[in-house]
Motif scaffolding. Structure first.
Motif, PDB file in Angstrom:
ATOM      1  N   PRO A 158       0.914  -1.213  -0.045  1.00 29.78           N
ATOM      2  CA  PRO A 158      -0.024   0.004   0.032  1.00 29.78           C
ATOM      3  C   PRO A 158       0.895   1.288  -0.059  1.00 29.78           C
ATOM      4  N   ALA A 159       1.887   1.354   0.617  1.00 29.96           N
ATOM      5  CA  ALA A 159       2.759   2.420   0.857  1.00 29.96           C
ATOM      6  C   ALA A 159       3.426   2.691  -0.651  1.00 29.96           C
ATOM      7  N   GLU A 160       3.899   1.436  -1.208  1.00 29.68           N
ATOM      8  CA  GLU A 160       4.529   1.715  -2.281  1.00 29.68           C
ATOM      9  C   GLU A 160       3.434   2.415  -3.289  1.00 29.68           C
ATOM     10  N   ILE A 161       2.276   1.943  -3.380  1.00 29.28           N
ATOM     11  CA  ILE A 161       1.158   2.586  -4.268  1.00 29.28           C
ATOM     12  C   ILE A 161       1.018   4.042  -3.937  1.00 29.28           C
ATOM     13  N   GLN A 162       0.908   4.534  -2.626  1.00 24.27           N
ATOM     14  CA  GLN A 162       0.790   5.751  -2.251  1.00 24.27           C
ATOM     15  C   GLN A 162       1.987   6.758  -2.522  1.00 24.27           C
ATOM     16  N   TRP A 163       3.278   6.027  -2.485  1.00 24.27           N
ATOM     17  CA  TRP A 163       4.150   7.182  -2.776  1.00 24.27           C
ATOM     18  C   TRP A 163       4.469   7.500  -4.296  1.00 24.27           C
ATOM     19  N   SER A 164       3.879   6.625  -5.146  1.00 24.16           N
ATOM     20  CA  SER A 164       4.007   6.703  -6.539  1.00 24.16           C
ATOM     21  C   SER A 164       2.959   7.601  -7.021  1.00 24.16           C
ATOM     22  N   LEU A 165       1.945   7.778  -6.308  1.00 32.18           N
ATOM     23  CA  LEU A 165       0.826   8.933  -6.367  1.00 32.18           C
ATOM     24  C   LEU A 165       1.441  10.286  -6.103  1.00 32.18           C
ATOM     25  N   LEU A 166       2.366  10.488  -5.360  1.00 32.55           N
ATOM     26  CA  LEU A 166       2.616  11.924  -4.644  1.00 32.55           C
ATOM     27  C   LEU A 166       3.379  12.808  -5.633  1.00 32.55           C
ATOM     28  N   PRO A 167       2.897  13.944  -5.434  1.00 36.20           N
ATOM     29  CA  PRO A 167       3.829  15.151  -6.235  1.00 36.20           C
ATOM     30  C   PRO A 167       5.052  15.361  -5.084  1.00 36.20           C
ATOM     31  N   PRO A 168       5.879  16.107  -5.564  1.00 34.09           N
ATOM     32  CA  PRO A 168       7.075  16.500  -4.863  1.00 34.09           C
ATOM     33  C   PRO A 168       6.312  16.936  -3.603  1.00 34.09           C
ATOM     34  N   LEU A 169       7.071  16.610  -2.237  1.00 31.25           N
ATOM     35  CA  LEU A 169       6.233  16.948  -1.275  1.00 31.25           C
ATOM     36  C   LEU A 169       6.766  18.421  -0.548  1.00 31.25           C
ATOM     37  N   THR A 170       7.479  19.021  -1.267  1.00 31.53           N
ATOM     38  CA  THR A 170       7.780  20.429  -1.292  1.00 31.53           C
ATOM     39  C   THR A 170       7.784  21.304  -2.542  1.00 31.53           C
ATOM     40  N   MET A 171       7.493  22.448  -2.351  1.00 30.46           N
ATOM     41  CA  MET A 171       7.283  23.559  -3.644  1.00 30.46           C
ATOM     42  C   MET A 171       7.553  25.196  -2.836  1.00 30.46           C
ATOM     43  N   THR A 172       8.223  25.508  -3.230  1.00 31.08           N
ATOM     44  CA  THR A 172       8.761  26.867  -2.831  1.00 31.08           C
ATOM     45  C   THR A 172       8.595  27.971  -3.986  1.00 31.08           C
ATOM     46  N   THR A 173       7.914  29.036  -4.022  1.00 36.93           N
ATOM     47  CA  THR A 173       7.945  29.746  -4.866  1.00 36.93           C
ATOM     48  C   THR A 173       7.825  31.703  -4.285  1.00 36.93           C
ATOM     49  N   PRO A 174       8.290  32.665  -4.953  1.00 34.32           N
ATOM     50  CA  PRO A 174       8.251  33.740  -3.814  1.00 34.32           C
ATOM     51  C   PRO A 174       6.990  33.952  -3.362  1.00 34.32           C
ATOM     52  N   GLN A 175       5.777  33.844  -3.940  1.00 36.95           N
ATOM     53  CA  GLN A 175       4.448  33.890  -3.502  1.00 36.95           C
ATOM     54  C   GLN A 175       3.750  32.864  -2.503  1.00 36.95           C
ATOM     55  N   VAL A 176       3.968  31.511  -2.791  1.00 32.95           N
ATOM     56  CA  VAL A 176       3.627  30.501  -1.889  1.00 32.95           C
ATOM     57  C   VAL A 176       4.560  29.644  -1.584  1.00 32.95           C
ATOM     58  N   ALA A 177       4.580  28.783  -0.672  1.00 29.87           N
ATOM     59  CA  ALA A 177       5.217  27.558  -0.505  1.00 29.87           C
ATOM     60  C   ALA A 177       4.399  26.242   0.321  1.00 29.87           C
ATOM     61  N   VAL A 178       4.577  25.114  -0.108  1.00 28.96           N
ATOM     62  CA  VAL A 178       3.883  24.190   0.645  1.00 28.96           C
ATOM     63  C   VAL A 178       4.878  23.092   0.977  1.00 28.96           C
ATOM     64  N   ALA A 179       4.369  22.292   1.890  1.00 29.23           N
ATOM     65  CA  ALA A 179       5.307  21.059   2.312  1.00 29.23           C
ATOM     66  C   ALA A 179       4.284  20.145   2.930  1.00 29.23           C
ATOM     67  N   GLY A 180       4.726  18.871   2.759  1.00 32.98           N
ATOM     68  CA  GLY A 180       3.953  17.806   3.488  1.00 32.98           C
ATOM     69  C   GLY A 180       4.814  16.599   3.846  1.00 32.98           C
ATOM     70  N   ILE A 181       3.994  15.645   4.958  1.00 31.54           N
ATOM     71  CA  ILE A 181       4.866  14.663   5.416  1.00 31.54           C
ATOM     72  C   ILE A 181       3.697  13.524   5.827  1.00 31.54           C
TER      73      ILE A 181
END
Length: 402
Positions: A158-181
């Protein structure tokens, strides 16, 4: 204009020219060769493990291998967490630790030693590290080598499936940033998240599929696939819910459901819109304090055929953070039998926030602190997704510097 090839352009250009046909296993010796060309030695490429606890050396000819390096209390970890170059003096020269950034997603750290360093060296090495990160991400699609290195434990199907679905867990731009775990990293099943930045709108979703194991992973896969399909067809938030609801119902019937949080953030104006389908309300954090839970109107979980949802709105201020999470964080029971609860979550957020410069650092520190507060127990998936709105504009990045 002088368009002749200088040393730096030649070094990076040769790396780029050869990278197109380079098999993944030859990246390591090629990078080591490029570093030697500028007088460096003892090259290591360290990749972040899935649990975001250590940096794991990539094996390969010409690279220095060794034991995994903790993120806490090490120069490599400091470079990774701060996304800045760290230099340490040694008897034989200067040890450099350079974050490997693919866009704004951090892959790991490259380290090397030079007998001395100047600003020209620093500039060239930063650009070399950026190119190495791009190569690792691109070649990752053709090999299991990098994925295997990052694993510090056995991973469930199940974890193998879930990790294959995920986008990059971090995105940073001057206007917005996101991170997940996601926890437990090697056994996650029903939790998932997704996002996309389309022009001035950041689209986000957090999903928690019912159950555990493979069934939950399959249910989450269908939910994420339906979400992406509707989002890419430019559906509104209400239409997104309806499309996902129909997809889950048609595939699994009335006894299966997914709780979900779907959001849209205008990164120019700070207007946040969201639909809550049976999911815990996200927290609005301002100046390291939890201002409120973004409750608003809700509807039934996806798959139960809820009514057309009402769209909730909130205008953010620059610097505001919004934390979405799954119920595994607050419904876990401590050793004494008491449920962890929302109040403890808020108190932990307010303790961790002041020491967290970046969204990535905050979700990581918050996840580990919460794990400790729960006594190391994670009987259900526990996922965090943090958004920071900064405001302003990124137009300056599109203007040439020449």
């Amino acid at each position: 204009m002088d368009r002749s090839e200088g040393f730096g352009e030649r070094l990076l250009g040769q790396l780029l020219d050869r990278a197109h046909e380079m098999p993944p296993q030859l990246i390591a010796p090629l990078v080591a060769e490029e570093v030697r060309a500028i007088g460096g030695w003892d090259v290591s490429i360290l990749l972040q493990d899935y649990a975001q606890q250590t940096l794991v050396p990539l094996p390969g000819r010409g690279l220095v291998e060794g034991e995994p390096v903790p993120l806490e209390g090490t120069p490599a970890g400091r470079a990774f967490l701060s996304e800045t170059v760290v230099e340490t003096r040694q008897a034989d020269g200067v040890r450099m630790f350079l974050p490997l950034l693919d866009g704004s997603d951090e892959v790991g750290v490259m380290s090397l030693t030079l007998d001395r360093i100047n600003d020209d060296d620093r500039r060239l090495l930063r650009r070399l590290a950026g190119l190495v990160a791009d190569m690792l991400v691109t070649k990752n699609n053709y090999t299991d080598q990098f994925l295997r290195v990052r694993r510090r434990a056995l991973m469930s199907v199940p974890a193998e499936i879930q990790w294959s679905l995920l986008p990059p867990l971090t995105m940073t731009t001057p206007q917005v940033a996101v991170a997940g775990i996601l926890e437990p990293a090697y056994d996650v099943a029903g939790d998932s998240l997704d996002y996309a930045l389309n022009d001035d709108v950041l689209h986000l979703a957090m999903i928690d599929a019912m159950g555990h194991g493979l069934n939950a992973a399959v249910l989450a896969t269908v939910a994420v696939g339906a979400y992406r399909h509707a989002r890419r067809a430019e559906a509104g938030l209400a239409e997104l819910y309806a499309f996902m609801d129909n997809a889950i119902d048609e595939q699994f019937g009335p006894d299966h459901f997914v709780t979900a949080q779907m959001m849209r953030l205008n990164i120019g104006t700070g207007l946040l819109e969201w639909v809550n389908a049976g999911h815990p309300a996200p927290m609005l954090i301002r100046d390291h304090q939890v201002i409120c839970a973004l409750e608003g109107h809700g509807t039934l979980p996806v798959g139960f055929g809820g009514s057309t949802p009402l769209i909730n709105q909130r205008r953010l201020r620059p610097g505001d953070r919004v934390l979405a999470y799954t119920d595994g964080l607050i419904e876990e029971h401590t050793t004494g039998g008491e449920q962890f609860g929302e109040e403890r979550l808020i108190a932990t957020i307010e303790r961790v926030g002041p020491a967290s410069a970046t969204v990535q650092q905050m979700v990581r520190d918050l996840s580990y602190r919460l794990m400790g507060e729960r006594g190391g127990i994670t009987s259900d998936d526990a996922t965090l997704f943090l958004i920071e709105w900064r405001g302003g504009t990124a137009d300056h990045l599109a203007r040439p510097l020449l």
